[in-house]
Design a protein around this motif. Structure first.
Motif, PDB file in Angstrom:
ATOM      1  N   PRO A  84       6.649 -20.223   9.784  1.00  0.00           N
ATOM      2  CA  PRO A  84       7.730 -19.337   9.353  1.00  0.00           C
ATOM      3  C   PRO A  84       7.242 -18.037   8.720  1.00  0.00           C
ATOM      4  O   PRO A  84       6.142 -17.952   8.183  1.00  0.00           O
ATOM      5  N   PHE A  85       8.080 -17.030   8.824  1.00  0.00           N
ATOM      6  CA  PHE A  85       7.860 -15.763   8.133  1.00  0.00           C
ATOM      7  C   PHE A  85       8.108 -16.015   6.644  1.00  0.00           C
ATOM      8  O   PHE A  85       9.088 -16.629   6.260  1.00  0.00           O
ATOM      9  N   ASP A  86       7.212 -15.557   5.779  1.00  0.00           N
ATOM     10  CA  ASP A  86       7.256 -15.938   4.368  1.00  0.00           C
ATOM     11  C   ASP A  86       7.238 -14.710   3.461  1.00  0.00           C
ATOM     12  O   ASP A  86       6.179 -14.211   3.092  1.00  0.00           O
ATOM     13  N   GLU A  87       8.412 -14.226   3.105  1.00  0.00           N
ATOM     14  CA  GLU A  87       8.526 -13.094   2.178  1.00  0.00           C
ATOM     15  C   GLU A  87       8.567 -13.607   0.741  1.00  0.00           C
ATOM     16  O   GLU A  87       9.355 -14.489   0.417  1.00  0.00           O
ATOM     17  N   GLN A  88       7.713 -13.022  -0.100  1.00  0.00           N
ATOM     18  CA  GLN A  88       7.667 -13.373  -1.513  1.00  0.00           C
ATOM     19  C   GLN A  88       7.465 -12.103  -2.335  1.00  0.00           C
ATOM     20  O   GLN A  88       6.918 -11.113  -1.841  1.00  0.00           O
ATOM     21  N   PRO A  89       7.904 -12.099  -3.610  1.00  0.00           N
ATOM     22  CA  PRO A  89       7.629 -10.940  -4.470  1.00  0.00           C
ATOM     23  C   PRO A  89       6.130 -10.860  -4.787  1.00  0.00           C
ATOM     24  O   PRO A  89       5.560 -11.813  -5.311  1.00  0.00           O
ATOM     25  N   ILE A  90       5.514  -9.745  -4.447  1.00  0.00           N
ATOM     26  CA  ILE A  90       4.069  -9.569  -4.620  1.00  0.00           C
ATOM     27  C   ILE A  90       3.801  -8.303  -5.427  1.00  0.00           C
ATOM     28  O   ILE A  90       4.405  -7.257  -5.184  1.00  0.00           O
ATOM     29  N   GLU A  91       2.885  -8.383  -6.389  1.00  0.00           N
ATOM     30  CA  GLU A  91       2.474  -7.204  -7.142  1.00  0.00           C
ATOM     31  C   GLU A  91       1.628  -6.305  -6.242  1.00  0.00           C
ATOM     32  O   GLU A  91       0.711  -6.772  -5.556  1.00  0.00           O
ATOM     33  N   ALA A  92       1.929  -5.009  -6.247  1.00  0.00           N
ATOM     34  CA  ALA A  92       1.188  -4.067  -5.412  1.00  0.00           C
ATOM     35  C   ALA A  92      -0.293  -4.046  -5.778  1.00  0.00           C
ATOM     36  O   ALA A  92      -1.158  -3.935  -4.911  1.00  0.00           O
ATOM     37  N   GLY A  93      -0.572  -4.170  -7.070  1.00  0.00           N
ATOM     38  CA  GLY A  93      -1.966  -4.199  -7.516  1.00  0.00           C
ATOM     39  C   GLY A  93      -2.709  -5.396  -6.967  1.00  0.00           C
ATOM     40  O   GLY A  93      -3.886  -5.294  -6.574  1.00  0.00           O
ATOM     41  N   GLN A  94      -2.041  -6.540  -6.902  1.00  0.00           N
ATOM     42  CA  GLN A  94      -2.635  -7.756  -6.349  1.00  0.00           C
ATOM     43  C   GLN A  94      -2.925  -7.584  -4.864  1.00  0.00           C
ATOM     44  O   GLN A  94      -3.961  -8.022  -4.363  1.00  0.00           O
ATOM     45  N   LEU A  95      -2.009  -6.942  -4.167  1.00  0.00           N
ATOM     46  CA  LEU A  95      -2.206  -6.666  -2.747  1.00  0.00           C
ATOM     47  C   LEU A  95      -3.449  -5.810  -2.535  1.00  0.00           C
ATOM     48  O   LEU A  95      -4.285  -6.091  -1.666  1.00  0.00           O
ATOM     49  N   CYS A  96      -3.577  -4.766  -3.338  1.00  0.00           N
ATOM     50  CA  CYS A  96      -4.741  -3.878  -3.229  1.00  0.00           C
ATOM     51  C   CYS A  96      -6.034  -4.616  -3.521  1.00  0.00           C
ATOM     52  O   CYS A  96      -7.053  -4.410  -2.850  1.00  0.00           O
ATOM     53  N   VAL A 118      -2.461   3.071  -7.098  1.00  0.00           N
ATOM     54  CA  VAL A 118      -1.346   2.121  -7.070  1.00  0.00           C
ATOM     55  C   VAL A 118      -0.777   1.967  -8.471  1.00  0.00           C
ATOM     56  O   VAL A 118      -1.508   2.024  -9.460  1.00  0.00           O
ATOM     57  N   ASP A 119       0.531   1.794  -8.540  1.00  0.00           N
ATOM     58  CA  ASP A 119       1.193   1.462  -9.792  1.00  0.00           C
ATOM     59  C   ASP A 119       1.140  -0.056  -9.936  1.00  0.00           C
ATOM     60  O   ASP A 119       1.800  -0.773  -9.174  1.00  0.00           O
ATOM     61  N   PRO A 120       0.357  -0.587 -10.888  1.00  0.00           N
ATOM     62  CA  PRO A 120       0.209  -2.047 -11.000  1.00  0.00           C
ATOM     63  C   PRO A 120       1.510  -2.766 -11.335  1.00  0.00           C
ATOM     64  O   PRO A 120       1.620  -3.974 -11.133  1.00  0.00           O
ATOM     65  N   ALA A 121       2.506  -2.034 -11.828  1.00  0.00           N
ATOM     66  CA  ALA A 121       3.789  -2.651 -12.174  1.00  0.00           C
ATOM     67  C   ALA A 121       4.723  -2.767 -10.969  1.00  0.00           C
ATOM     68  O   ALA A 121       5.760  -3.421 -11.040  1.00  0.00           O
ATOM     69  N   LEU A 122       4.350  -2.145  -9.834  1.00  0.00           N
ATOM     70  CA  LEU A 122       5.191  -2.154  -8.644  1.00  0.00           C
ATOM     71  C   LEU A 122       5.159  -3.530  -7.980  1.00  0.00           C
ATOM     72  O   LEU A 122       4.092  -4.073  -7.701  1.00  0.00           O
ATOM     73  N   ILE A 123       6.336  -4.100  -7.736  1.00  0.00           N
ATOM     74  CA  ILE A 123       6.466  -5.409  -7.085  1.00  0.00           C
ATOM     75  C   ILE A 123       7.366  -5.266  -5.863  1.00  0.00           C
ATOM     76  O   ILE A 123       8.391  -4.584  -5.926  1.00  0.00           O
ATOM     77  N   TRP A 124       6.979  -5.918  -4.745  1.00  0.00           N
ATOM     78  CA  TRP A 124       7.756  -5.794  -3.508  1.00  0.00           C
ATOM     79  C   TRP A 124       7.824  -7.147  -2.802  1.00  0.00           C
ATOM     80  O   TRP A 124       6.889  -7.950  -2.889  1.00  0.00           O
ATOM     81  N   HIS A 125       8.932  -7.376  -2.089  1.00  0.00           N
ATOM     82  CA  HIS A 125       9.070  -8.593  -1.290  1.00  0.00           C
ATOM     83  C   HIS A 125       8.452  -8.359   0.093  1.00  0.00           C
ATOM     84  O   HIS A 125       8.884  -7.449   0.824  1.00  0.00           O
ATOM     85  N   LEU A 126       7.459  -9.176   0.443  1.00  0.00           N
ATOM     86  CA  LEU A 126       6.782  -9.031   1.731  1.00  0.00           C
ATOM     87  C   LEU A 126       6.033 -10.316   2.059  1.00  0.00           C
ATOM     88  O   LEU A 126       5.848 -11.185   1.205  1.00  0.00           O
ATOM     89  N   ASP A 127       5.616 -10.420   3.323  1.00  0.00           N
ATOM     90  CA  ASP A 127       4.759 -11.531   3.743  1.00  0.00           C
ATOM     91  C   ASP A 127       3.322 -11.130   3.420  1.00  0.00           C
ATOM     92  O   ASP A 127       2.723 -10.289   4.091  1.00  0.00           O
ATOM     93  N   GLU A 128       2.780 -11.727   2.373  1.00  0.00           N
ATOM     94  CA  GLU A 128       1.482 -11.294   1.848  1.00  0.00           C
ATOM     95  C   GLU A 128       0.366 -11.400   2.878  1.00  0.00           C
ATOM     96  O   GLU A 128      -0.419 -10.460   3.053  1.00  0.00           O
ATOM     97  N   ASP A 129       0.265 -12.535   3.566  1.00  0.00           N
ATOM     98  CA  ASP A 129      -0.815 -12.724   4.533  1.00  0.00           C
ATOM     99  C   ASP A 129      -0.764 -11.687   5.647  1.00  0.00           C
ATOM    100  O   ASP A 129      -1.790 -11.104   6.027  1.00  0.00           O
ATOM    101  N   LEU A 130       0.429 -11.444   6.170  1.00  0.00           N
ATOM    102  CA  LEU A 130       0.563 -10.489   7.266  1.00  0.00           C
ATOM    103  C   LEU A 130       0.241  -9.064   6.822  1.00  0.00           C
ATOM    104  O   LEU A 130      -0.462  -8.327   7.513  1.00  0.00           O
ATOM    105  N   ILE A 131       0.760  -8.667   5.661  1.00  0.00           N
ATOM    106  CA  ILE A 131       0.547  -7.286   5.214  1.00  0.00           C
ATOM    107  C   ILE A 131      -0.898  -7.051   4.807  1.00  0.00           C
ATOM    108  O   ILE A 131      -1.476  -5.998   5.113  1.00  0.00           O
ATOM    109  N   VAL A 132      -1.507  -8.026   4.138  1.00  0.00           N
ATOM    110  CA  VAL A 132      -2.937  -7.897   3.820  1.00  0.00           C
ATOM    111  C   VAL A 132      -3.735  -7.754   5.111  1.00  0.00           C
ATOM    112  O   VAL A 132      -4.665  -6.942   5.201  1.00  0.00           O
TER     113      VAL A 132
END
Length: 239
Positions: A84-96, A118-132
């Motif tokens: 399944p496609f898995d959207e979760q709230p992810i910190e932008a800093g964590q993504l980076c 990056v703004d470390p306080a920025l949070i977004w809903h996305l599929d972390e594995d796919l976007i990374v």
């Protein structure tokens, strides 16, 4: 003779088999990539004559890993319940941090500086594995074309999360920019991505972007020249 129901079940089984195979191959290549990274870190450019060749081997293994990630992304696009496609709230800093960690050894081996904004306080809903996977692929591609600098920048713009990967190389050829502006994939347009047959990577990036939908908007990918470093710019926007 197969009935339509049997044919559908057979197709689903085949898709699951292909995805499982791609995942297994990805795991093996990840082990190889990790070994090469360890060798590069322990050797150093001053002590190992084969250092440039090992760096190139790491680049190629990363490309293979990216391609397998893209195959898995296409499998998710098919929408089978087993993956399944898995959207979760992810910190932008964590993504980076994940993107930097994946690319740091290769960039160090090539003498490339990665700048992160990056703004470390920025949070977004996305599929972390796919976007990374998409962003890491963009960084890996930029590493092949940049002179010595790459910029990774994340910010909110017009209600979208904008992720930019920029380099200070020669930029994208005009034909590729035109294809991007027309919304064509590298596959359907027959145009190689920066003359390296990576139109497939752009196609998958667009598919992953389109999976992200919110309030009638969907994600997109575009290519530009210029940016903060004056070279090629890969821009991923997510609602």
């Amino acid at each position: 003779m197969m009935t339509p129901v049997d044919d559908t079940a057979h197709s689903q089984d085949l898709l699951l088999f292909l995805a499982s195979t791609a995942h297994d191959m990805k795991n093996s290549i990840s082990v190889l990539s990790g070994t090469l990274e360890s060798l590069l870190v322990s050797a150093g450019p001053q002590n190992e004559a084969a250092y440039p060749q090992m760096a190139q081997m790491l680049y190629q293994t990363r490309r293979l890993n990216d391609n397998l990630m893209q195959l898995l992304a296409l499998y998710k696009r098919v929408g089978t319940p087993d993956y399944p496609f898995d959207e979760q709230p992810i910190e932008a800093g964590q993504l980076c941090e994940q993107v930097v960690a994946l690319g740091q050894v290769l960039l160090n081996a090539k003498g490339i500086v990665l700048e992160v904004e990056v703004d470390p306080a920025l949070i977004w809903h996305l599929d972390e594995d796919l976007i990374v996977g998409v962003v890491s692929h963009a960084v890996n591609n930029a590493a092949h074309y940049t002179r010595d600098r790459i910029r990774l920048a994340l910010c909110e713009r017009d209600g979208l999360l904008e992720i930019r990967v920029e380099d200070n190389g020669a930029g994208y050829p005009q034909a590729m920019l035109a294809a991007g502006a027309a919304g064509l994939s590298g596959v359907s347009s027959g145009i190689d991505f920066r003359n390296n047959s990576a139109g497939l990577g752009l196609y998958f990036s667009r598919e992953v972007a389109r999976m992200h939908r919110h309030r009638g908007r969907e994600g997109s990918v575009r290519l530009e020249n210029g940016g903060a470093l004056g070279g090629g710019c890969f821009v991923l926007s997510l609602p």
